[in-house]
Design a protein around this motif. Structure first.
Motif, short mmCIF file in Angstrom:
data_model
loop_
_atom_site.label_atom_id
_atom_site.label_comp_id
_atom_site.label_asym_id
_atom_site.label_seq_id
_atom_site.Cartn_x
_atom_site.Cartn_y
_atom_site.Cartn_z
N ILE A 26 -31.64 -4.00 -13.77
CA ILE A 26 -31.06 -2.75 -13.17
C ILE A 26 -31.97 -2.27 -12.19
CG2 ILE A 26 -30.26 -0.42 -13.70
CD1 ILE A 26 -29.95 -1.22 -16.57
N ASP A 27 -31.62 -2.34 -10.83
CA ASP A 27 -32.31 -1.80 -9.76
C ASP A 27 -31.53 -0.39 -9.36
OD1 ASP A 27 -33.78 -4.25 -9.79
OD2 ASP A 27 -32.16 -5.28 -8.47
N ASP A 28 -32.51 0.36 -8.91
CA ASP A 28 -32.30 1.61 -8.41
C ASP A 28 -32.27 1.43 -6.89
OD1 ASP A 28 -32.08 4.14 -7.42
OD2 ASP A 28 -34.05 5.05 -8.46
N GLU A 29 -31.19 1.78 -6.32
CA GLU A 29 -30.79 1.54 -4.81
C GLU A 29 -30.48 2.77 -4.05
OE1 GLU A 29 -27.74 -1.63 -4.45
OE2 GLU A 29 -29.44 -3.01 -4.45
N SER A 30 -30.86 3.88 -4.94
CA SER A 30 -30.45 5.28 -4.19
C SER A 30 -31.38 5.46 -3.03
CB SER A 30 -31.03 6.30 -5.31
OG SER A 30 -30.36 5.92 -6.57
N HIS A 31 -32.49 4.95 -2.94
CA HIS A 31 -33.21 5.32 -1.48
C HIS A 31 -32.58 4.71 -0.50
CE1 HIS A 31 -34.41 1.44 -2.73
NE2 HIS A 31 -34.72 1.01 -1.57
N GLY A 43 -26.56 11.98 -8.38
CA GLY A 43 -26.17 10.61 -9.19
C GLY A 43 -26.71 9.66 -8.34
N GLY A 44 -27.11 8.48 -8.91
CA GLY A 44 -27.99 7.55 -8.27
C GLY A 44 -26.83 6.31 -7.83
N HIS A 45 -27.46 5.45 -7.18
CA HIS A 45 -26.89 4.14 -6.77
C HIS A 45 -27.61 3.19 -7.38
CE1 HIS A 45 -24.37 5.65 -3.17
NE2 HIS A 45 -25.13 6.55 -3.55
N PHE A 46 -27.03 2.14 -8.32
CA PHE A 46 -27.59 1.40 -8.74
C PHE A 46 -26.82 -0.01 -8.79
CE2 PHE A 46 -28.31 5.38 -11.11
CZ PHE A 46 -29.81 5.42 -11.30
N LYS A 47 -27.80 -1.08 -9.06
CA LYS A 47 -27.17 -2.58 -9.11
C LYS A 47 -27.78 -3.20 -10.38
CE LYS A 47 -27.36 -6.91 -6.77
NZ LYS A 47 -27.84 -7.73 -5.68
N ILE A 79 -24.60 8.12 -12.68
CA ILE A 79 -24.35 6.88 -11.86
C ILE A 79 -23.19 7.30 -10.86
CG2 ILE A 79 -23.37 4.79 -11.67
CD1 ILE A 79 -24.43 4.31 -14.68
N HIS A 80 -23.53 7.58 -9.48
CA HIS A 80 -22.51 7.61 -8.53
C HIS A 80 -21.82 6.42 -8.07
CE1 HIS A 80 -20.45 9.34 -4.86
NE2 HIS A 80 -21.17 8.47 -4.21
N ALA A 81 -22.77 5.37 -7.76
CA ALA A 81 -22.24 4.12 -7.22
C ALA A 81 -22.95 3.19 -8.39
CB ALA A 81 -22.60 3.92 -5.89
N LEU A 82 -22.33 2.12 -8.45
CA LEU A 82 -22.62 0.91 -9.39
C LEU A 82 -22.22 -0.28 -8.77
CD1 LEU A 82 -24.41 0.06 -11.92
CD2 LEU A 82 -22.15 0.46 -13.23
N THR A 83 -23.15 -1.09 -8.36
CA THR A 83 -22.84 -2.73 -8.20
C THR A 83 -23.23 -3.58 -9.36
OG1 THR A 83 -23.51 -2.30 -5.86
CG2 THR A 83 -23.36 -4.70 -6.68
N ILE A 84 -22.02 -4.45 -9.53
CA ILE A 84 -22.24 -4.88 -10.87
C ILE A 84 -22.11 -6.75 -10.75
CG2 ILE A 84 -20.93 -5.46 -13.32
CD1 ILE A 84 -19.74 -2.51 -12.90
#
Length: 94
Positions: A26-31, A43-47, A79-84
């Protein structure tokens, strides 16, 4: 441990409760999304990349639904956005 590290630990726990996880990243891509309206709401952006036998025979939509169901309590507040990327063990190239 920062807020998103705590979130990732909670996501990891919930995914491991829902699936027989063989691999999970699980990676935090919020930045990458700083200043974005969704990021501003907290909410964060995660992959996430997950390998579990439960995905065998499921199409892409069914796999994503299963992951969203496992993480439902975190959406949309944490979680605002999630790449799966969800794969069965058979689909992982060795």
């Amino acid at each position: 441990m920062n807020m998103n590290q705590q979130r990732i630990a909670a996501f990891d726990l919930d995914l491991r409760k829902a699936f027989q996880v063989q691999s999970l990243v699980i990676d935090d891509e919020s930045h990458l999304h700083a200043g974005h309206a969704g990021a501003a709401s907290g909410g964060g952006h995660f992959k996430l990349e997950i390998v579990a036998p439960e995905f065998k025979g499921l199409n892409l939509v069914a796999r994503h639904r299963a992951v969203y169901a496992a993480l439902n309590r975190h959406i949309p507040k944490e979680i605002h956005a999630l790449t799966i990327v969800a794969l069965s063990p058979e689909e992982v190239s060795t």
